[in-house]
Design a protein around this motif. Structure first.
Motif, PDB file in Angstrom:
ATOM      1  N   ARG A 162       0.793  -1.224   0.000  1.00 44.79           N
ATOM      2  CA  ARG A 162       0.000   0.000   0.000  1.00 44.79           C
ATOM      3  C   ARG A 162       0.829   1.281   0.000  1.00 44.79           C
ATOM      4  O   ARG A 162       0.408   2.285  -0.610  1.00 44.79           O
ATOM      5  CB  ARG A 162      -0.973  -0.010   1.185  1.00 44.79           C
ATOM      6  CG  ARG A 162      -2.255  -0.780   0.887  1.00 44.79           C
ATOM      7  CD  ARG A 162      -3.247  -0.686   2.033  1.00 44.79           C
ATOM      8  NE  ARG A 162      -3.249   0.625   2.630  1.00 44.79           N
ATOM      9  CZ  ARG A 162      -3.296   0.859   3.940  1.00 44.79           C
ATOM     10  NH1 ARG A 162      -3.346  -0.146   4.790  1.00 44.79           N
ATOM     11  NH2 ARG A 162      -3.301   2.079   4.401  1.00 44.79           N
ATOM     12  N   ASN A 198      -9.825   7.358  -6.599  1.00 42.89           N
ATOM     13  CA  ASN A 198      -9.156   6.132  -7.025  1.00 42.89           C
ATOM     14  C   ASN A 198      -9.092   6.118  -8.542  1.00 42.89           C
ATOM     15  O   ASN A 198      -9.944   6.706  -9.216  1.00 42.89           O
ATOM     16  CB  ASN A 198      -9.921   4.903  -6.529  1.00 42.89           C
ATOM     17  CG  ASN A 198      -9.903   4.786  -5.017  1.00 42.89           C
ATOM     18  OD1 ASN A 198      -8.874   4.509  -4.420  1.00 42.89           O
ATOM     19  ND2 ASN A 198     -11.045   5.018  -4.388  1.00 42.89           N
ATOM     20  N   GLY A 211     -10.941  -1.746  -4.550  1.00 45.64           N
ATOM     21  CA  GLY A 211      -9.557  -1.885  -4.970  1.00 45.64           C
ATOM     22  C   GLY A 211      -9.156  -3.175  -5.638  1.00 45.64           C
ATOM     23  O   GLY A 211      -8.056  -3.270  -6.181  1.00 45.64           O
ATOM     24  N   TYR A 218      -4.680  -0.466  -9.476  1.00 43.63           N
ATOM     25  CA  TYR A 218      -5.723   0.373  -8.873  1.00 43.63           C
ATOM     26  C   TYR A 218      -5.082   1.080  -7.697  1.00 43.63           C
ATOM     27  O   TYR A 218      -4.491   0.427  -6.828  1.00 43.63           O
ATOM     28  CB  TYR A 218      -6.855  -0.539  -8.411  1.00 43.63           C
ATOM     29  CG  TYR A 218      -8.112   0.096  -7.856  1.00 43.63           C
ATOM     30  CD1 TYR A 218      -9.323  -0.066  -8.515  1.00 43.63           C
ATOM     31  CD2 TYR A 218      -8.127   0.794  -6.652  1.00 43.63           C
ATOM     32  CE1 TYR A 218     -10.518   0.455  -8.000  1.00 43.63           C
ATOM     33  CE2 TYR A 218      -9.294   1.337  -6.137  1.00 43.63           C
ATOM     34  CZ  TYR A 218     -10.487   1.155  -6.808  1.00 43.63           C
ATOM     35  OH  TYR A 218     -11.659   1.667  -6.294  1.00 43.63           O
ATOM     36  N   TYR A 219      -5.155   2.422  -7.673  1.00 43.86           N
ATOM     37  CA  TYR A 219      -4.570   3.113  -6.527  1.00 43.86           C
ATOM     38  C   TYR A 219      -5.358   4.359  -6.161  1.00 43.86           C
ATOM     39  O   TYR A 219      -6.101   4.926  -6.969  1.00 43.86           O
ATOM     40  CB  TYR A 219      -3.091   3.432  -6.760  1.00 43.86           C
ATOM     41  CG  TYR A 219      -2.738   4.539  -7.725  1.00 43.86           C
ATOM     42  CD1 TYR A 219      -2.513   5.845  -7.281  1.00 43.86           C
ATOM     43  CD2 TYR A 219      -2.561   4.276  -9.082  1.00 43.86           C
ATOM     44  CE1 TYR A 219      -2.141   6.854  -8.155  1.00 43.86           C
ATOM     45  CE2 TYR A 219      -2.182   5.280  -9.973  1.00 43.86           C
ATOM     46  CZ  TYR A 219      -1.975   6.571  -9.503  1.00 43.86           C
ATOM     47  OH  TYR A 219      -1.596   7.578 -10.370  1.00 43.86           O
ATOM     48  N   THR A 220      -5.194   4.770  -4.903  1.00 43.63           N
ATOM     49  CA  THR A 220      -5.836   5.961  -4.355  1.00 43.63           C
ATOM     50  C   THR A 220      -4.845   7.114  -4.408  1.00 43.63           C
ATOM     51  O   THR A 220      -3.686   6.961  -4.033  1.00 43.63           O
ATOM     52  CB  THR A 220      -6.259   5.734  -2.899  1.00 43.63           C
ATOM     53  OG1 THR A 220      -6.801   4.429  -2.750  1.00 43.63           O
ATOM     54  CG2 THR A 220      -7.265   6.772  -2.449  1.00 43.63           C
ATOM     55  N   SER A 239     -13.682   8.220  -3.555  1.00 40.59           N
ATOM     56  CA  SER A 239     -12.788   7.898  -2.449  1.00 40.59           C
ATOM     57  C   SER A 239     -13.171   8.762  -1.258  1.00 40.59           C
ATOM     58  O   SER A 239     -13.818   9.799  -1.400  1.00 40.59           O
ATOM     59  CB  SER A 239     -11.332   8.163  -2.843  1.00 40.59           C
ATOM     60  OG  SER A 239     -10.453   7.846  -1.794  1.00 40.59           O
ATOM     61  N   GLN A 296     -14.092  -6.583  -1.899  1.00 45.92           N
ATOM     62  CA  GLN A 296     -12.637  -6.641  -2.046  1.00 45.92           C
ATOM     63  C   GLN A 296     -12.138  -7.966  -2.622  1.00 45.92           C
ATOM     64  O   GLN A 296     -10.933  -8.195  -2.675  1.00 45.92           O
ATOM     65  CB  GLN A 296     -11.947  -6.384  -0.701  1.00 45.92           C
ATOM     66  CG  GLN A 296     -12.026  -4.952  -0.234  1.00 45.92           C
ATOM     67  CD  GLN A 296     -11.110  -4.667   0.944  1.00 45.92           C
ATOM     68  OE1 GLN A 296     -10.413  -5.551   1.453  1.00 45.92           O
ATOM     69  NE2 GLN A 296     -11.099  -3.432   1.389  1.00 45.92           N
ATOM     70  N   HIS A 347     -12.446   1.940  -0.138  1.00 44.53           N
ATOM     71  CA  HIS A 347     -11.923   2.221  -1.468  1.00 44.53           C
ATOM     72  C   HIS A 347     -12.120   1.067  -2.444  1.00 44.53           C
ATOM     73  O   HIS A 347     -11.810   1.219  -3.631  1.00 44.53           O
ATOM     74  CB  HIS A 347     -10.425   2.543  -1.393  1.00 44.53           C
ATOM     75  CG  HIS A 347     -10.099   3.612  -0.404  1.00 44.53           C
ATOM     76  ND1 HIS A 347     -10.377   4.953  -0.606  1.00 44.53           N
ATOM     77  CD2 HIS A 347      -9.537   3.543   0.829  1.00 44.53           C
ATOM     78  CE1 HIS A 347      -9.991   5.659   0.438  1.00 44.53           C
ATOM     79  NE2 HIS A 347      -9.483   4.828   1.330  1.00 44.53           N
ATOM     80  N   LEU A 374      -3.288  -0.653  -4.427  1.00 43.62           N
ATOM     81  CA  LEU A 374      -4.143  -1.768  -4.020  1.00 43.62           C
ATOM     82  C   LEU A 374      -4.073  -2.901  -5.050  1.00 43.62           C
ATOM     83  O   LEU A 374      -3.135  -3.662  -5.073  1.00 43.62           O
ATOM     84  CB  LEU A 374      -5.567  -1.259  -3.804  1.00 43.62           C
ATOM     85  CG  LEU A 374      -5.706  -0.096  -2.800  1.00 43.62           C
ATOM     86  CD1 LEU A 374      -7.147   0.397  -2.706  1.00 43.62           C
ATOM     87  CD2 LEU A 374      -5.179  -0.477  -1.435  1.00 43.62           C
TER      88      LEU A 374
END
Length: 381
Positions: A89, A149, A180, A138-140, A173, A242, A178, A121
């Protein structure tokens, strides 16, 4: 769809490891934790860890063995040939090759968000990854317009991963939820779980991407056969899914975090409404799907990554501190692996099951050299 709930818990198979995660205030799996920014380290090589040098020396034959240790909040497992790639993360990808662990740099266009549960993620490798170095992530992130995101392609070259193309941006987000998870379906489409980001009502709004399972072409366009014309939405009424996995027959299942309890495992069909926040657990309402399995009102799993083999869904459980096994034939649920603390993701490759612990996320009780990637023979489960 016929509803089935968990009907039994078998005795714990394995006993060594970490203690259970702390309770949280508003969500079954997630409580206050360190931010990715606090945990970030630059690209570096970690000390190699092999089963022979791990803390499993002398362990029983069927006890999980350590493949790699000293991971930093790992989230997703991917594999190409004999090489593993794990997202962390804080913003790294860890390469594990024959026991050698290398923490690789990821160069992203946007700054990784420091919010709870956020960061780098989901990760899925392109089928031609060995030749192309192409992957989906996939990221925030945060920028001047807020926190969101996004789904992007990454290209690996000489041990460095670079964001290459933006596929889908500004997924909702917030402080939590989130989603992910990314997965390539048997239809060649890219699927993603998007959390409700704390906005409960968005899950029922098909005009919002929050609280959904999304389906997109690998170039980022909307598939023409999606259930809602011109929309990425594949299914809706989700709180914070998830896990995604398909059976050999092509049936899709997802795991989902409930509100303090009522965690779910659902069979996913295009265009259906899975109820959040109108119904949860065993509740039923016309036009909404009641889950195939639910943790009930007095127990929590906080399920995350999923895998499938021989009629059984294997699901990582954070709050449940286990790898759970859901038998699709009998409707039974049991703890297949316990004693390793919070579990974030699982993968089945051949006759081996791999899983990663998630005790360094600020909500667990890390043991020495946590977090770790483990493996165990599937027949033993």
């Amino acid at each position: 769809m016929k509803k089935r709930t968990a009907v039994s818990l078998l005795a714990v198979l394995l006993t060594a490891g970490c203690s259970a995660a702390a309770d949280e205030q508003q969500h079954s799996s997630e409580a206050r934790q360190e931010s990715p920014a606090d945990q970030h380290t630059s690209a570096q090589s970690a000390a190699p860890v092999t089963p022979e040098t791990s803390d499993n020396a002398g362990a029983a034959v069927n006890e999980p063995e350590v493949v790699a240790a000293n991971l930093e909040v790992p989230w997703s497992i991917a594999k190409a040939g004999d090489i593993f790639y794990l997202t962390e993360r804080p913003g790294n990808i860890v390469k594990i090759d024959n026991g050698h662990v290398e923490r690789q740099e990821v160069q992203l266009v946007k700054e990784i968000a420091a919010a709870s549960e956020a960061g780098l993620l989901g990760l899925v490798l392109d089928p031609d990854f060995t030749g192309s170095g192409l992957a989906y992530a996939y990221y925030t992130y945060t920028d001047s317009s807020g926190q969101f995101n996004r789904i992007v392609t990454l290209r690996q070259d000489n041990g460095i991963w670079k964001e290459e193309e933006l596929l889908l941006d500004k997924l909702p987000s917030g402080s939590v939820h989130h989603g992910g998870r990314l997965a390539l379906g048997p239809d060649g489409k890219l699927y993603a779980t998007a959390g409700d980001a704390g906005d409960r009502d968005s899950a029922q709004d098909t005009g919002s991407l929050g609280g959904k399972i999304l389906r997109l072409n690998t170039d980022g366009s909307v598939p023409e056969d999606n259930p809602f014309a011109g929309s990425y939405v594949y299914s809706y009424g989700h709180r914070n899914a998830q896990g995604l996995v398909w059976t050999g027959a092509g049936v899709l299942y997802a795991s989902e975090h409930g509100q303090s309890s009522h965690d779910e495992v659902n069979e996913i069909e295009a265009g259906l409404n899975y109820g959040w926040p109108v119904i949860e657990g065993d509740e039923a309402r016309e036009g909404m799907v009641t889950p195939l399995f639910t943790s009930g009102s007095d127990h929590t799993w906080a399920p995350s990554g999923m895998a499938y083999a021989e009629g059984v869904l294997y699901t990582a459980a954070l709050r449940g501190t286990a790898v759970l096994a859901f038998d699709l034939e009998t409707g039974e649920e049991r703890e297949a692996i316990t004693g390793y603390g919070r579990i974030r993701d699982v993968m089945i490759d051949g006759d081996m099951l791999y899983f990663i612990s998630n005790n360094t996320d600020g909500r667990g009780s890390p043991a020495d050299e946590d977090d770790k990637l483990y493996r165990v023979p599937l027949p033993a489960l």
